[in-house]
Design an enzyme around this catalytic site. Sequence first.
Site, PDB file in Angstrom:
ATOM      1  N   GLN A  45       0.743  -1.169   0.110  1.00  0.00           N
ATOM      2  CA  GLN A  45       0.036   0.046   0.175  1.00  0.00           C
ATOM      3  C   GLN A  45       0.973   1.154  -0.009  1.00  0.00           C
ATOM      4  OE1 GLN A  45      -3.261  -0.946   2.651  1.00  0.00           O
ATOM      5  NE2 GLN A  45      -4.228   1.326   2.348  1.00  0.00           N
ATOM      6  N   SER A  66       3.866  -6.301   2.710  1.00  0.00           N
ATOM      7  CA  SER A  66       2.683  -6.431   3.590  1.00  0.00           C
ATOM      8  C   SER A  66       1.629  -6.896   2.470  1.00  0.00           C
ATOM      9  CB  SER A  66       2.369  -5.059   3.740  1.00  0.00           C
ATOM     10  OG  SER A  66       1.055  -4.774   4.522  1.00  0.00           O
ATOM     11  N   LEU A  67       0.767  -6.051   1.930  1.00  0.00           N
ATOM     12  CA  LEU A  67      -0.302  -6.387   0.934  1.00  0.00           C
ATOM     13  C   LEU A  67       0.513  -7.121  -0.375  1.00  0.00           C
ATOM     14  CD1 LEU A  67      -2.738  -6.183  -1.137  1.00  0.00           C
ATOM     15  CD2 LEU A  67      -1.736  -4.043  -1.661  1.00  0.00           C
ATOM     16  N   ARG A 114      -9.460  -8.699   2.998  1.00  0.00           N
ATOM     17  CA  ARG A 114      -8.323  -8.246   3.941  1.00  0.00           C
ATOM     18  C   ARG A 114      -8.690  -6.559   4.134  1.00  0.00           C
ATOM     19  NH1 ARG A 114      -2.961  -6.055   3.339  1.00  0.00           N
ATOM     20  NH2 ARG A 114      -1.612  -6.764   4.826  1.00  0.00           N
ATOM     21  N   HIS A 118      -0.221  -3.720  11.232  1.00  0.00           N
ATOM     22  CA  HIS A 118       0.722  -4.556  11.736  1.00  0.00           C
ATOM     23  C   HIS A 118       0.805  -4.269  13.026  1.00  0.00           C
ATOM     24  CE1 HIS A 118       1.460  -6.224   7.514  1.00  0.00           C
ATOM     25  NE2 HIS A 118       1.496  -4.992   7.199  1.00  0.00           N
ATOM     26  N   GLN A 131       0.322 -12.308   9.777  1.00  0.00           N
ATOM     27  CA  GLN A 131       0.991 -10.900   9.189  1.00  0.00           C
ATOM     28  C   GLN A 131       0.050 -10.013   9.456  1.00  0.00           C
ATOM     29  OE1 GLN A 131       0.105  -9.065   5.645  1.00  0.00           O
ATOM     30  NE2 GLN A 131       1.628  -9.747   4.427  1.00  0.00           N
TER      31      GLN A 131
END
Length: 294
Positions: free
Chosen positions: A9, A88-89, A113, A195, A244
Amino acid sequence: MKAFVFPGQGAQFVGMGKDLYENSEEAKALFEKANEILGFRITDLMFEGTDEDLKQTKVTQPAIFLHSVLLAKSMGENFKPEMTAGHSLGEFSALVSAGAMSFEDGLKLVSQRALAMQKACEAEPSTMAAIVGLEDAVVEEVCERIEEVVVAANYNCPGQLVISGSFAGIDKACEELTEKGAKRAIKLPVGGAFHSPLMEPARAELAAAIEATEFKAPICPVYQNVSAAPFTDPAQIKENLVAQLTAPVKWTQTVQNMIADGATSFTEVGPGKVLQGLVKKVDRKMEVAGVSSL
Protein backbone atom coordinates in the site's frame (compact mmCIF):
# COMPACT_ATOMS: atom_id res chain seq x y z
CA MET A 1 19.53 -16.06 -8.48
CA LYS A 2 16.69 -13.82 -9.59
CA ALA A 3 14.44 -12.40 -6.89
CA PHE A 4 11.09 -10.79 -7.74
CA VAL A 5 9.47 -8.46 -5.18
CA PHE A 6 5.98 -6.92 -5.00
CA PRO A 7 5.03 -3.53 -3.49
CA GLY A 8 2.44 -2.77 -0.84
CA GLN A 9 0.00 0.00 0.00
CA GLY A 10 1.21 3.51 -0.85
CA ALA A 11 2.57 2.65 -4.32
CA GLN A 12 -0.71 3.40 -6.13
CA PHE A 13 -1.14 6.13 -8.75
CA VAL A 14 -3.99 7.23 -11.04
CA GLY A 15 -3.66 5.54 -14.45
CA MET A 16 -2.00 2.41 -13.05
CA GLY A 17 -2.57 -0.67 -15.20
CA LYS A 18 -4.27 1.19 -18.07
CA ASP A 19 -1.58 0.21 -20.58
CA LEU A 20 -1.98 -3.44 -19.55
CA TYR A 21 -5.74 -3.24 -20.11
CA GLU A 22 -5.27 -1.67 -23.54
CA ASN A 23 -2.38 -3.82 -24.78
CA SER A 24 -3.02 -7.32 -23.41
CA GLU A 25 -6.16 -9.33 -24.11
CA GLU A 26 -5.41 -11.64 -21.18
CA ALA A 27 -4.96 -8.71 -18.78
CA LYS A 28 -8.16 -7.06 -20.06
CA ALA A 29 -10.15 -10.25 -19.46
CA LEU A 30 -8.76 -10.59 -15.93
CA PHE A 31 -9.44 -6.92 -15.14
CA GLU A 32 -13.06 -7.43 -16.20
CA LYS A 33 -13.24 -10.59 -14.08
CA ALA A 34 -11.91 -8.52 -11.15
CA ASN A 35 -14.70 -5.93 -11.67
CA GLU A 36 -17.21 -8.80 -11.40
CA ILE A 37 -15.61 -10.37 -8.32
CA LEU A 38 -15.34 -7.04 -6.46
CA GLY A 39 -18.83 -5.88 -7.41
CA PHE A 40 -17.64 -2.45 -8.61
CA ARG A 41 -15.57 -1.20 -11.55
CA ILE A 42 -12.18 -0.91 -9.93
CA THR A 43 -10.71 -0.33 -13.42
CA ASP A 44 -12.56 3.04 -13.62
CA LEU A 45 -11.01 4.14 -10.31
CA MET A 46 -7.54 2.88 -11.28
CA PHE A 47 -7.49 4.43 -14.74
CA GLU A 48 -9.52 7.64 -14.29
CA GLY A 49 -10.25 8.02 -10.59
CA THR A 50 -8.82 10.60 -8.18
CA ASP A 51 -6.02 10.21 -5.65
CA GLU A 52 -8.73 10.26 -2.96
CA ASP A 53 -10.58 7.34 -4.63
CA LEU A 54 -7.38 5.31 -4.77
CA LYS A 55 -6.47 6.08 -1.15
CA GLN A 56 -9.43 4.13 0.24
CA THR A 57 -8.04 0.87 1.65
CA LYS A 58 -10.82 -1.16 -0.02
CA VAL A 59 -9.67 0.23 -3.41
CA THR A 60 -5.91 0.59 -2.86
CA GLN A 61 -5.23 -3.00 -1.90
CA PRO A 62 -7.01 -4.78 -4.78
CA ALA A 63 -5.72 -2.11 -7.23
CA ILE A 64 -2.06 -2.71 -6.34
CA PHE A 65 -2.60 -6.47 -6.27
CA LEU A 66 -4.18 -6.39 -9.76
CA HIS A 67 -1.48 -4.20 -11.25
CA SER A 68 1.31 -6.39 -9.83
CA VAL A 69 -0.16 -9.81 -10.61
CA LEU A 70 -1.28 -8.92 -14.16
CA LEU A 71 2.15 -7.42 -14.88
CA ALA A 72 3.83 -10.63 -13.73
CA LYS A 73 1.47 -12.64 -15.99
CA SER A 74 2.14 -10.34 -18.95
CA MET A 75 5.91 -10.87 -18.59
CA GLY A 76 5.48 -14.44 -19.83
CA GLU A 77 8.84 -16.24 -20.08
CA ASN A 78 10.61 -13.25 -18.48
CA PHE A 79 8.89 -13.98 -15.17
CA LYS A 80 10.98 -16.84 -13.81
CA PRO A 81 11.50 -16.16 -10.10
CA GLU A 82 13.92 -18.28 -8.10
CA MET A 83 12.73 -16.57 -4.95
CA THR A 84 10.03 -14.00 -4.27
CA ALA A 85 8.61 -11.73 -1.55
CA GLY A 86 6.08 -8.94 -1.13
CA HIS A 87 5.83 -6.01 1.28
CA SER A 88 2.68 -6.41 3.43
CA LEU A 89 -0.18 -6.52 0.88
CA GLY A 90 2.51 -7.39 -1.74
CA GLU A 91 2.87 -10.81 -0.10
CA PHE A 92 -0.48 -11.79 -1.68
CA SER A 93 0.77 -10.66 -5.12
CA ALA A 94 3.96 -12.69 -4.58
CA LEU A 95 2.01 -15.82 -3.59
CA VAL A 96 -0.41 -15.65 -6.55
CA SER A 97 2.42 -14.91 -9.01
CA ALA A 98 4.38 -17.88 -7.65
CA GLY A 99 1.36 -20.16 -8.10
CA ALA A 100 0.52 -20.70 -4.40
CA MET A 101 -3.12 -19.74 -5.05
CA SER A 102 -5.36 -18.79 -7.95
CA PHE A 103 -5.83 -15.24 -9.22
CA GLU A 104 -9.52 -15.31 -8.21
CA ASP A 105 -8.86 -16.59 -4.69
CA GLY A 106 -6.03 -14.11 -4.20
CA LEU A 107 -8.24 -11.18 -5.25
CA LYS A 108 -11.09 -12.31 -2.97
CA LEU A 109 -8.70 -12.56 0.00
CA VAL A 110 -7.15 -9.16 -0.73
CA SER A 111 -10.61 -7.60 -0.92
CA GLN A 112 -11.68 -9.27 2.35
CA ARG A 113 -8.42 -8.17 3.98
CA ALA A 114 -8.93 -4.57 2.88
CA LEU A 115 -12.53 -4.46 4.13
CA ALA A 116 -11.61 -6.09 7.45
CA MET A 117 -8.72 -3.64 7.94
CA GLN A 118 -10.94 -0.66 7.10
CA LYS A 119 -13.50 -1.89 9.65
CA ALA A 120 -10.80 -2.28 12.33
CA CYS A 121 -9.52 1.24 11.56
CA GLU A 122 -13.01 2.72 11.93
CA ALA A 123 -13.63 0.85 15.21
CA GLU A 124 -10.39 2.13 16.75
CA PRO A 125 -8.97 5.25 15.06
CA SER A 126 -5.19 4.93 14.95
CA THR A 127 -2.18 5.76 12.79
CA MET A 128 1.45 5.09 11.82
CA ALA A 129 4.70 7.12 11.68
CA ALA A 130 8.05 6.67 9.93
CA ILE A 131 11.12 7.01 12.13
CA VAL A 132 14.30 7.83 10.24
CA GLY A 133 17.89 7.77 11.46
CA LEU A 134 17.76 5.62 14.61
CA GLU A 135 18.85 2.07 15.42
CA ASP A 136 15.95 -0.41 15.44
CA ALA A 137 16.72 -1.37 19.05
CA VAL A 138 16.29 2.25 20.24
CA VAL A 139 12.89 2.53 18.53
CA GLU A 140 11.76 -0.83 19.96
CA GLU A 141 12.85 0.14 23.47
CA VAL A 142 10.95 3.46 23.39
CA CYS A 143 7.80 1.76 22.04
CA GLU A 144 7.92 -0.87 24.80
CA ARG A 145 8.15 1.80 27.52
CA ILE A 146 5.11 3.78 26.36
CA GLU A 147 1.89 2.74 28.09
CA GLU A 148 -0.29 3.37 25.04
CA VAL A 149 -0.50 0.89 22.10
CA VAL A 150 2.57 1.57 19.92
CA VAL A 151 4.77 -1.04 18.21
CA ALA A 152 7.44 -1.43 15.52
CA ALA A 153 5.43 -2.28 12.38
CA ASN A 154 7.62 -2.10 9.24
CA TYR A 155 11.37 -2.74 9.28
CA ASN A 156 11.88 -1.13 5.87
CA CYS A 157 15.67 -0.73 5.64
CA PRO A 158 18.52 0.08 8.04
CA GLY A 159 17.67 3.40 9.70
CA GLN A 160 14.00 3.42 8.65
CA LEU A 161 11.37 1.85 10.87
CA VAL A 162 7.64 2.54 10.75
CA ILE A 163 5.75 2.46 14.06
CA SER A 164 2.04 1.78 14.47
CA GLY A 165 -0.48 2.42 17.24
CA SER A 166 -3.05 4.69 18.88
CA PHE A 167 -2.90 8.43 18.15
CA ALA A 168 -1.69 9.12 21.70
CA GLY A 169 0.92 6.35 21.50
CA ILE A 170 2.29 7.60 18.17
CA ASP A 171 2.42 11.23 19.41
CA LYS A 172 4.31 10.22 22.55
CA ALA A 173 6.70 7.92 20.64
CA CYS A 174 7.47 10.57 17.98
CA GLU A 175 8.25 13.09 20.71
CA GLU A 176 10.56 10.72 22.61
CA LEU A 177 12.28 9.39 19.48
CA THR A 178 12.97 12.94 18.27
CA GLU A 179 14.60 13.64 21.65
CA LYS A 180 16.66 10.45 21.20
CA GLY A 181 18.06 11.84 17.93
CA ALA A 182 15.73 10.62 15.17
CA LYS A 183 16.40 12.64 12.00
CA ARG A 184 12.70 12.55 11.25
CA ALA A 185 9.51 11.28 12.85
CA ILE A 186 6.77 11.69 10.25
CA LYS A 187 3.13 10.69 10.67
CA LEU A 188 1.92 8.79 7.62
CA PRO A 189 -1.33 9.45 5.73
CA VAL A 190 -2.76 5.98 6.44
CA GLY A 191 -6.16 4.83 7.62
CA GLY A 192 -4.99 3.10 10.78
CA ALA A 193 -2.43 1.15 12.78
CA PHE A 194 -1.58 -1.65 10.36
CA HIS A 195 0.63 -4.50 11.61
CA SER A 196 -0.21 -3.78 15.25
CA PRO A 197 -2.40 -5.41 17.93
CA LEU A 198 -5.17 -2.98 16.91
CA MET A 199 -5.64 -5.10 13.76
CA GLU A 200 -6.68 -8.13 15.83
CA PRO A 201 -10.39 -7.98 14.76
CA ALA A 202 -9.27 -7.96 11.10
CA ARG A 203 -6.85 -10.84 11.70
CA ALA A 204 -9.59 -12.98 13.27
CA GLU A 205 -11.94 -12.21 10.36
CA LEU A 206 -9.31 -12.95 7.70
CA ALA A 207 -8.14 -16.17 9.39
CA ALA A 208 -11.39 -17.98 8.50
CA ALA A 209 -11.23 -16.82 4.86
CA ILE A 210 -7.58 -17.89 4.48
CA GLU A 211 -8.32 -21.25 6.11
CA ALA A 212 -11.11 -21.88 3.60
CA THR A 213 -8.91 -21.04 0.58
CA GLU A 214 -6.97 -23.67 -1.35
CA PHE A 215 -3.20 -23.11 -1.33
CA LYS A 216 -0.62 -25.08 -3.31
CA ALA A 217 3.18 -25.28 -3.09
CA PRO A 218 4.60 -22.24 -4.97
CA ILE A 219 7.07 -22.62 -7.89
CA CYS A 220 9.83 -21.09 -5.73
CA PRO A 221 10.35 -20.16 -2.07
CA VAL A 222 8.30 -17.17 -0.88
CA TYR A 223 9.99 -15.14 1.86
CA GLN A 224 7.20 -14.12 4.22
CA ASN A 225 6.95 -10.92 6.25
CA VAL A 226 6.44 -12.40 9.70
CA SER A 227 9.77 -14.22 9.94
CA ALA A 228 11.68 -13.09 6.80
CA ALA A 229 12.27 -16.79 6.07
CA PRO A 230 11.47 -18.75 2.87
CA PHE A 231 8.42 -21.04 2.75
CA THR A 232 6.96 -23.52 0.28
CA ASP A 233 4.64 -25.55 2.55
CA PRO A 234 1.01 -24.45 1.98
CA ALA A 235 -0.03 -24.94 5.64
CA GLN A 236 2.85 -22.79 6.92
CA ILE A 237 2.22 -20.15 4.25
CA LYS A 238 -1.41 -19.86 5.43
CA GLU A 239 -0.37 -19.56 9.07
CA ASN A 240 2.12 -16.79 8.27
CA LEU A 241 -0.41 -14.92 6.15
CA VAL A 242 -2.89 -14.86 9.05
CA ALA A 243 -0.21 -13.70 11.53
CA GLN A 244 0.94 -10.96 9.15
CA LEU A 245 -1.90 -8.53 9.98
CA THR A 246 -0.86 -7.99 13.60
CA ALA A 247 2.88 -8.75 13.25
CA PRO A 248 5.65 -6.46 11.95
CA VAL A 249 6.81 -6.56 8.32
CA LYS A 250 10.44 -7.68 8.49
CA TRP A 251 11.47 -6.27 5.13
CA THR A 252 15.09 -5.39 6.00
CA GLN A 253 15.63 -8.95 7.26
CA THR A 254 13.84 -10.42 4.22
CA VAL A 255 16.16 -8.67 1.77
CA GLN A 256 19.21 -9.62 3.87
CA ASN A 257 18.10 -13.28 3.92
CA MET A 258 17.42 -13.37 0.18
CA ILE A 259 20.89 -11.95 -0.51
CA ALA A 260 22.47 -14.44 1.93
CA ASP A 261 20.60 -17.24 0.11
CA GLY A 262 22.04 -16.22 -3.28
CA ALA A 263 19.91 -13.40 -4.76
CA THR A 264 21.96 -11.58 -7.40
CA SER A 265 19.22 -9.24 -8.69
CA PHE A 266 15.87 -7.87 -7.49
CA THR A 267 13.04 -6.98 -9.89
CA GLU A 268 10.11 -5.00 -8.48
CA VAL A 269 6.83 -5.92 -10.19
CA GLY A 270 4.06 -3.37 -9.77
CA PRO A 271 3.55 0.36 -9.29
CA GLY A 272 6.34 2.60 -7.99
CA LYS A 273 10.00 2.11 -7.13
CA VAL A 274 9.88 1.99 -3.33
CA LEU A 275 11.22 -1.55 -2.96
CA GLN A 276 14.11 -0.95 -5.37
CA GLY A 277 15.19 1.94 -3.14
CA LEU A 278 14.89 -0.17 0.03
CA VAL A 279 16.94 -3.02 -1.49
CA LYS A 280 19.68 -0.52 -2.39
CA LYS A 281 19.70 0.73 1.21
CA VAL A 282 20.34 -2.82 2.40
CA ASP A 283 23.06 -3.49 -0.21
CA ARG A 284 24.23 -0.60 -2.42
CA LYS A 285 25.88 -2.96 -4.92
CA MET A 286 22.76 -5.05 -5.55
CA GLU A 287 21.31 -4.96 -9.07
CA VAL A 288 17.71 -3.69 -9.05
CA ALA A 289 15.12 -3.13 -11.79
CA GLY A 290 11.43 -2.40 -12.02
CA VAL A 291 8.54 -3.52 -14.19
CA SER A 292 5.65 -1.08 -13.96
CA SER A 293 4.23 -1.27 -17.48
CA LEU A 294 4.15 -3.54 -20.54
